[in-house]
Design a protein around this motif. Structure first.
Motif, PDB file in Angstrom:
ATOM      1  N   ALA A  20       0.343  -1.353   0.078  1.00  0.00           N
ATOM      2  CA  ALA A  20       0.235  -0.337  -0.097  1.00  0.00           C
ATOM      3  C   ALA A  20       1.180   1.442  -0.247  1.00  0.00           C
ATOM      4  N   GLY A  21       1.896   1.463   0.672  1.00  0.00           N
ATOM      5  CA  GLY A  21       3.307   2.369   0.391  1.00  0.00           C
ATOM      6  C   GLY A  21       3.302   2.851  -0.454  1.00  0.00           C
ATOM      7  N   LEU A  22       3.491   1.649  -1.730  1.00  0.00           N
ATOM      8  CA  LEU A  22       3.951   1.563  -2.814  1.00  0.00           C
ATOM      9  C   LEU A  22       2.921   2.250  -3.284  1.00  0.00           C
ATOM     10  N   GLY A  23       1.813   2.232  -3.454  1.00  0.00           N
ATOM     11  CA  GLY A  23       0.202   3.363  -4.225  1.00  0.00           C
ATOM     12  C   GLY A  23       0.015   1.554  -4.732  1.00  0.00           C
ATOM     13  N   ILE A  24       0.273  -0.037  -4.265  1.00  0.00           N
ATOM     14  CA  ILE A  24      -0.756  -1.051  -5.248  1.00  0.00           C
ATOM     15  C   ILE A  24      -1.738  -0.842  -4.296  1.00  0.00           C
ATOM     16  N   SER A  25      -2.710  -1.034  -4.489  1.00  0.00           N
ATOM     17  CA  SER A  25      -4.529  -1.097  -3.476  1.00  0.00           C
ATOM     18  C   SER A  25      -5.130  -2.977  -4.331  1.00  0.00           C
ATOM     19  N   VAL A 101      -9.289   3.577  -1.796  1.00  0.00           N
ATOM     20  CA  VAL A 101      -8.093   4.261  -1.525  1.00  0.00           C
ATOM     21  C   VAL A 101      -8.391   5.460  -2.984  1.00  0.00           C
TER      22      VAL A 101
END
Length: 101
Positions: A20-25, A101
């Protein structure tokens, strides 16, 4: 140099937080019964998509590890859809609402 990021984590929730911190949802679990069972046991699966193929492979393979639950403990899917894809059938549904998100 190849555009690959290695994400290390101590647990499955930590791995998902790191992603999630890498923008993967969204994550596709494509493995086997051990991987799927581990995510389900920790309540980390929001949506299930199951492909059913009209073929017989002997006794078949279990999609999950461990003993089967009694019917009254089964996890029910919501908002179920069924789609025919060639000779196969895709059944999709939600175990819980998907966080946006």
């Amino acid at each position: 140099a190849a555009g690959i990021t290695v994400q290390r984590a101590e647990s499955l929730p930590d791995a998902l937080s790191g992603l999630a911190g890498l923008g993967i949802s969204s994550v596709l679990l494509e493995g086997g019964p051990t991987l799927l069972s581990a995510f389900l046991a920790q309540g980390l699966v929001d949506e299930v998509r199951v492909f059913v193929s009209p073929k017989l492979l002997g006794a078949g393979l279990s999609p999950l590890t461990g003993p089967a639950r009694p019917m009254h403990e089964a996890q029910a899917l919501r908002d179920v859809t069924v789609e025919t894809l060639g000779p196969d059938v895709l059944i999709a549904g939600l175990l819980r609402d998907i966080p946006r998100v």
